[in-house]
Write a protein that holds these residues in place. Structure first.
Motif, PDB file in Angstrom:
ATOM      1  N   LEU A 164       0.849  -1.157  -0.044  1.00  0.00           N
ATOM      2  CA  LEU A 164      -0.009  -0.048   0.022  1.00  0.00           C
ATOM      3  C   LEU A 164       0.908   1.223  -0.094  1.00  0.00           C
ATOM      4  O   LEU A 164       1.902   1.356   0.858  1.00  0.00           O
ATOM      5  CB  LEU A 164      -1.021   0.047   1.291  1.00  0.00           C
ATOM      6  N   GLN A 165       0.799   2.076  -0.795  1.00  0.00           N
ATOM      7  CA  GLN A 165       1.294   3.603  -1.079  1.00  0.00           C
ATOM      8  C   GLN A 165       0.400   4.694  -0.788  1.00  0.00           C
ATOM      9  O   GLN A 165      -0.272   4.495  -1.616  1.00  0.00           O
ATOM     10  CB  GLN A 165       2.325   3.384  -2.237  1.00  0.00           C
ATOM     11  N   LEU A 166       0.756   5.321   0.086  1.00  0.00           N
ATOM     12  CA  LEU A 166      -0.038   6.788   0.361  1.00  0.00           C
ATOM     13  C   LEU A 166       0.974   7.823  -0.311  1.00  0.00           C
ATOM     14  O   LEU A 166       2.042   7.944  -0.523  1.00  0.00           O
ATOM     15  CB  LEU A 166      -0.128   6.952   1.717  1.00  0.00           C
ATOM     16  N   GLU A 167       0.123   8.998  -0.668  1.00  0.00           N
ATOM     17  CA  GLU A 167       0.812  10.140  -1.230  1.00  0.00           C
ATOM     18  C   GLU A 167      -0.268  11.291  -0.674  1.00  0.00           C
ATOM     19  O   GLU A 167      -1.267  11.243  -0.405  1.00  0.00           O
ATOM     20  CB  GLU A 167       0.736  10.142  -2.622  1.00  0.00           C
ATOM     21  N   CYS A 168       0.167  12.373  -0.671  1.00  0.00           N
ATOM     22  CA  CYS A 168      -0.609  13.490  -0.313  1.00  0.00           C
ATOM     23  C   CYS A 168      -0.327  14.634  -1.207  1.00  0.00           C
ATOM     24  O   CYS A 168       0.909  15.024  -1.369  1.00  0.00           O
ATOM     25  CB  CYS A 168      -0.067  13.769   1.189  1.00  0.00           C
ATOM     26  N   TYR A 176      -9.431   2.044   6.384  1.00  0.00           N
ATOM     27  CA  TYR A 176      -9.260   2.695   7.911  1.00  0.00           C
ATOM     28  C   TYR A 176      -8.113   3.904   7.760  1.00  0.00           C
ATOM     29  O   TYR A 176      -7.297   3.484   7.060  1.00  0.00           O
ATOM     30  CB  TYR A 176      -8.913   1.913   8.751  1.00  0.00           C
ATOM     31  N   TRP A 177      -8.500   4.854   8.532  1.00  0.00           N
ATOM     32  CA  TRP A 177      -7.377   5.988   8.596  1.00  0.00           C
ATOM     33  C   TRP A 177      -7.165   6.431  10.028  1.00  0.00           C
ATOM     34  O   TRP A 177      -7.981   6.338  10.793  1.00  0.00           O
ATOM     35  CB  TRP A 177      -7.989   7.330   7.687  1.00  0.00           C
ATOM     36  N   LYS A 178      -5.871   6.744  10.290  1.00  0.00           N
ATOM     37  CA  LYS A 178      -5.519   7.319  11.478  1.00  0.00           C
ATOM     38  C   LYS A 178      -4.891   8.640  11.164  1.00  0.00           C
ATOM     39  O   LYS A 178      -3.780   8.703  10.579  1.00  0.00           O
ATOM     40  CB  LYS A 178      -4.645   6.399  12.288  1.00  0.00           C
ATOM     41  N   VAL A 179      -5.150   9.621  12.069  1.00  0.00           N
ATOM     42  CA  VAL A 179      -4.231  11.019  11.916  1.00  0.00           C
ATOM     43  C   VAL A 179      -3.847  11.317  13.389  1.00  0.00           C
ATOM     44  O   VAL A 179      -4.479  11.497  14.374  1.00  0.00           O
ATOM     45  CB  VAL A 179      -5.475  12.037  11.338  1.00  0.00           C
ATOM     46  N   ARG A 180      -2.516  11.333  13.594  1.00  0.00           N
ATOM     47  CA  ARG A 180      -1.807  11.488  14.775  1.00  0.00           C
ATOM     48  C   ARG A 180      -1.241  12.895  14.644  1.00  0.00           C
ATOM     49  O   ARG A 180      -0.107  13.132  14.007  1.00  0.00           O
ATOM     50  CB  ARG A 180      -0.841  10.320  15.193  1.00  0.00           C
ATOM     51  N   PHE A 228      -0.887  23.312  13.260  1.00  0.00           N
ATOM     52  CA  PHE A 228       0.368  23.785  14.195  1.00  0.00           C
ATOM     53  C   PHE A 228       1.303  22.838  14.172  1.00  0.00           C
ATOM     54  O   PHE A 228       1.467  21.837  13.644  1.00  0.00           O
ATOM     55  CB  PHE A 228      -0.354  23.846  15.791  1.00  0.00           C
ATOM     56  N   GLN A 229       2.544  23.148  14.638  1.00  0.00           N
ATOM     57  CA  GLN A 229       3.744  22.674  14.820  1.00  0.00           C
ATOM     58  C   GLN A 229       3.720  21.202  15.297  1.00  0.00           C
ATOM     59  O   GLN A 229       3.160  21.015  16.369  1.00  0.00           O
ATOM     60  CB  GLN A 229       4.899  23.714  15.580  1.00  0.00           C
ATOM     61  N   GLY A 230       4.672  20.457  14.655  1.00  0.00           N
ATOM     62  CA  GLY A 230       4.970  18.811  15.365  1.00  0.00           C
ATOM     63  C   GLY A 230       5.153  18.075  14.220  1.00  0.00           C
ATOM     64  O   GLY A 230       4.899  18.321  13.077  1.00  0.00           O
ATOM     65  N   GLY A 231       5.684  17.008  14.593  1.00  0.00           N
ATOM     66  CA  GLY A 231       5.951  15.938  13.730  1.00  0.00           C
ATOM     67  C   GLY A 231       4.973  14.947  13.480  1.00  0.00           C
ATOM     68  O   GLY A 231       4.986  13.760  13.843  1.00  0.00           O
ATOM     69  N   HIS A 232       3.949  15.426  12.857  1.00  0.00           N
ATOM     70  CA  HIS A 232       2.548  14.448  12.879  1.00  0.00           C
ATOM     71  C   HIS A 232       2.813  13.376  11.731  1.00  0.00           C
ATOM     72  O   HIS A 232       3.571  13.555  11.097  1.00  0.00           O
ATOM     73  CB  HIS A 232       1.428  15.605  12.207  1.00  0.00           C
ATOM     74  N   TYR A 233       1.618  12.637  11.682  1.00  0.00           N
ATOM     75  CA  TYR A 233       1.628  11.659  10.661  1.00  0.00           C
ATOM     76  C   TYR A 233       0.460  10.971  10.464  1.00  0.00           C
ATOM     77  O   TYR A 233      -0.556  11.166  11.413  1.00  0.00           O
ATOM     78  CB  TYR A 233       2.739  10.518  11.036  1.00  0.00           C
ATOM     79  N   VAL A 234       0.127  10.329   9.169  1.00  0.00           N
ATOM     80  CA  VAL A 234      -1.121   9.832   8.928  1.00  0.00           C
ATOM     81  C   VAL A 234      -0.916   8.577   8.550  1.00  0.00           C
ATOM     82  O   VAL A 234       0.129   8.385   7.690  1.00  0.00           O
ATOM     83  CB  VAL A 234      -1.946  10.549   7.729  1.00  0.00           C
ATOM     84  N   GLU A 235      -1.608   7.590   8.921  1.00  0.00           N
ATOM     85  CA  GLU A 235      -1.742   6.240   8.360  1.00  0.00           C
ATOM     86  C   GLU A 235      -2.803   5.594   7.701  1.00  0.00           C
ATOM     87  O   GLU A 235      -3.890   6.226   8.169  1.00  0.00           O
ATOM     88  CB  GLU A 235      -1.311   5.275   9.835  1.00  0.00           C
ATOM     89  N   CYS A 236      -2.874   4.666   6.921  1.00  0.00           N
ATOM     90  CA  CYS A 236      -3.970   4.084   6.434  1.00  0.00           C
ATOM     91  C   CYS A 236      -3.851   2.493   6.378  1.00  0.00           C
ATOM     92  O   CYS A 236      -2.928   2.044   6.431  1.00  0.00           O
ATOM     93  CB  CYS A 236      -4.066   4.487   4.907  1.00  0.00           C
ATOM     94  N   VAL A 289      -4.503  -6.414   6.062  1.00  0.00           N
ATOM     95  CA  VAL A 289      -3.467  -7.195   5.272  1.00  0.00           C
ATOM     96  C   VAL A 289      -2.622  -6.009   4.660  1.00  0.00           C
ATOM     97  O   VAL A 289      -1.623  -6.206   3.816  1.00  0.00           O
ATOM     98  CB  VAL A 289      -4.556  -7.683   4.322  1.00  0.00           C
ATOM     99  N   ALA A 290      -2.871  -4.703   4.700  1.00  0.00           N
ATOM    100  CA  ALA A 290      -1.928  -3.684   4.122  1.00  0.00           C
ATOM    101  C   ALA A 290      -1.915  -2.242   5.073  1.00  0.00           C
ATOM    102  O   ALA A 290      -3.030  -2.137   5.568  1.00  0.00           O
ATOM    103  CB  ALA A 290      -2.357  -3.549   2.761  1.00  0.00           C
ATOM    104  N   LYS A 291      -0.718  -1.641   4.894  1.00  0.00           N
ATOM    105  CA  LYS A 291      -0.831  -0.314   5.759  1.00  0.00           C
ATOM    106  C   LYS A 291       0.276   0.375   5.133  1.00  0.00           C
ATOM    107  O   LYS A 291       1.368  -0.054   4.659  1.00  0.00           O
ATOM    108  CB  LYS A 291      -0.582  -0.759   7.337  1.00  0.00           C
ATOM    109  N   ASP A 292       0.210   1.577   5.353  1.00  0.00           N
ATOM    110  CA  ASP A 292       1.384   2.546   5.078  1.00  0.00           C
ATOM    111  C   ASP A 292       1.101   3.853   5.909  1.00  0.00           C
ATOM    112  O   ASP A 292       0.109   4.237   6.377  1.00  0.00           O
ATOM    113  CB  ASP A 292       1.084   2.896   3.638  1.00  0.00           C
ATOM    114  N   ARG A 293       2.216   4.512   5.943  1.00  0.00           N
ATOM    115  CA  ARG A 293       2.377   5.817   6.973  1.00  0.00           C
ATOM    116  C   ARG A 293       2.952   6.759   6.230  1.00  0.00           C
ATOM    117  O   ARG A 293       4.254   6.636   5.292  1.00  0.00           O
ATOM    118  CB  ARG A 293       3.048   5.384   8.147  1.00  0.00           C
TER     119      ARG A 293
END
Length: 435
Positions: A324-328, A372-376, A406-414, A423-427
Motif C-alpha cells: 500500500l502506498q500513500l501520497e498527499c 481505515y485512517w489514523k491522523v496523529r 500547528f507545529q509538530g512531527g505529525h503523521y497519517v496512517e492508512c 492486510v496492508a498499511k502505510d504511513r
C-alpha cells in the motif's frame, strides 16, 4: 528488566496462538475429503499436510492464512489428466463443490491453484495434490489452458527444522521477529522468502549455535545488515530446502526497510536512547516497554492531555500480505501544488494554512476491502491543545483531507482490512514548522 528478558518475553508474545483451532479446521477438511475420495469415515488426519508458514512453524500471532495440501488418489489424477481441455480447472471445481457440501454457509471459491475457504479469523488455501515418490506434490494450475506443476513443501519444513535444531531454537525466533517487523512497518515480504533469507544468513553465521537471548540485539543488527545488502531488483531467490524459485513479489521493499531499521538501532546505541522504545517502533508493541521510563515521563510532565491514540494491532489482527502506498497533495491559494513525500524527502517542512489531501496512490490488494485512517498529531503544541487525536476510523474512502494547523512531527496512517484482518498499511509523515 534487562533487554535479554525483554527479547524472551517478546518472542513468547508473538507466538502463533491459534494453531489448535487451525488444526481442528484442517481435520474437518480432511474428514470430508477422506470420506469423498477414499471412503474413509471419521478420518481427520490421513492424506492431509499442513504447509506454508504454519507447517514450517514460522507463522506468528494473527496469521491470517492456513495452507494445506490434500493428497488425492492417483485415479483422480488419471481422470482429470485425460480431459482434452483444462482438466485442472475441473478438478479444482470438483474439490470446491465437495468443500461447499461441508461448509454451506462459508465462502468457498476456486482461485487458480487453490480452493479458498474463508473462515472468520483466517483463510484456508487448500491445494488438491498428488504426492510423488520423491515427496513432492503434483498440483493443478488452471492458468493458460491448464497444466500440472510441482511443489516441495516437506523439504522446506525439514530444512527449517534442521536449522532451528542447529541454532538451539534461535532460527524460529528470528523468522517470527522478521514477520513482526514486516507487520509493524507495513510492507509486503513473503513468508517463504523471510524464512529463506533468515536461513541463508544463519548458515553464514554457523547458525548462531552458541548464542542466547543476551545476543538477540546483536543478531538483529547483523540480520538487518544482511538484508539491506540484498539487491532489491533481484527477480527471485531459491527457497530453503526445495530450491524452488521465490519471486520478488514485494519489489524488494525489505531492503530499504532494513536500511532504515538498521540505522534506527545504530543511532539509538550511539545516542544512548531508550532501546525498548526503538525496538517497539521497529518490531511492534508486543515488545515490552520500560515501565520505569514511562513512569518518569508522566511524573516530569506538566501537561495534562487525553491520550486518544489507538493502535491497529490492538483492534484487529495484523498480517500484512499486500503493498500500500500513500501520497498527499499539498495546496494553498497562490502557491503551486506539490506532493508531500518528495517534499519531505528533500528536507522540506510544511507551513501553516495548507490543505492536505492524503490518498491511496497504489495497492495490489484485491477488492473488496475496508479502508481505515489514523491522523496523529505529535509534539508539545498538540499536547497543550489536548489534540493529539490518533483515533482509527473506518471511512471506506480512498482520500483523507486535513489542514496544517500547528507545529509538530505529525503523521497519517492508512489500513486496508479484509475479512477482519489488516492486510496492508502505510504511513506518511507530516512535519509542520512554526510559520
Amino acid at each position: 528488566m534487562a533487554l535479554k528478558e525483554d527479547f524472551e518475553t517478546f518472542c513468547s508474545n508473538i507466538q502463533l496462538d491459534n494453531r489448535s483451532d487451525m488444526e481442528k479446521s484442517a481435520g474437518e477438511i480432511a474428514k470430508k475429503l477422506n470420506k469423498h475420495y477414499y471412503g474413509l469415515a471419521e478420518d481427520t488426519s490421513s492424506h492431509l499436510y499442513i504447509v506454508g508458514s504454519v507447517g514450517r512453524q514460522t507463522a506468528i500471532k494473527d496469521s491470517s492464512d492456513l495452507d494445506i495440501i490434500f493428497d488425492l488418489p492417483t485415479s483422480v489424477y488419471n481422470r482429470f489428466n485425460a480431459y482434452e481441455k483444462n482438466g485442472q480447472s475441473s478438478l479444482l471445481q470438483e474439490v470446491k463443490q465437495v468443500m461447499k457440501e461441508r461448509y454451506s454457509r462459508t465462502e468457498v471459491s476456486g482461485d487458480g491453484q487453490v480452493v479458498v475457504i474463508e473462515f472468520t479469523k483466517y483463510t484456508v488455501e487448500l491445494v488438491p495434490g498428488f504426492k510423488q515418490s520423491d515427496n513432492r506434490f503434483k498440483y493443478p494450475d488452471t492458468h493458460d489452458g491448464g497444466k500440472w506443476k510441482y511443489t516441495d513443501p516437506l523439504s522446506e519444513q525439514d530444512e527449517c527444522a534442521n536449522c532451528n535444531d542447529k541454532s538451539n531454537g534461535i532460527y524460529y525466533d528470528f523468522c517470527h521477529i522478521m514477520r513482526s517487523w514486516k507487520n509493524t512497518i507495513g510492507f509486503e515480504f513473503g513468508g517463504l522468502l523471510i524464512d529463506t533469507l533468515v536461513y541463508n544468513h544463519f548458515e553464514e553465521r554457523d547458525n548462531y549455535a552458541n548464542c542466547g537471548y543476551v545476543d538477540y540485539l546483536t543478531i538483529l543488527q547483523k540480520l538487518f545488515d544482511y538484508l539491506k545488502g540484498k539487491n532489491k531488483d533481484q527477480s527471485y531467490w531459491y527457497a530453503v530446502g526445495s530450491n524452488q524459485q521465490i519471486s520478488n513479489s514485494g519489489s524488494g521493499a525489505f531492503v530499504t526497510k532494513a536500511k532504515k531499521a538498521a540505522s534506527k538501532i545504530a543511532d539509538a546505541i550511539s545516542n544512548k536512547e531508550d532501546m525498548n522504545s526503538v525496538l517497539r517502533e521497529v518490531l511492534g508493541t508486543e515488545f515490552p516497554a520500560v515501565a520505569k521510563a514511562v513512569a518518569k515521563l508522566y511524573e516530569t510532565s506538566s501537561l495534562c492531555f487525553h491520550n486518544t491514540e489507538q493502535f491497529i494491532e490492538k483492534m484487529l489482527p495484523v498480517d500484512i500480505r499486500y503493498s500500500l502506498q500513500l501520497e498527499c497533495r499539498v495546496t494553498q491559494d497562490g502557491w503551486r501544488d506539490f506532493f508531500l513525500r518528495e517534499f519531505v524527502r528533500d528536507g522540506g517542512i510544511l507551513r501553516r494554512n495548507k490543505s492536505l489531501d492524503f490518498f491511496i496512490n497504489n495497492t495490489n490488494c484485491p477488492e473488496p476491502y475496508s479502508i481505515y485512517w489514523k491522523v496523529r498529531n505529535v509534539g508539545r503544541v498538540a499536547e497543550e491543545k489536548d489534540l493529539i487525536r490518533g483515533q482509527i476510523r473506518c471511512t471506506n474512502s480512498t482520500h483523507q483531507k486535513e489542514h496544517t494547523d500547528f507545529q509538530g512531527g505529525h503523521y497519517v496512517e492508512c489500513y486496508l482490512v479484509k475479512n477482519g484482518v489488516c492486510v496492508a498499511k502505510d504511513r506518511i509523515d507530516v512535519p509542520i514548522g512554526t510559520v
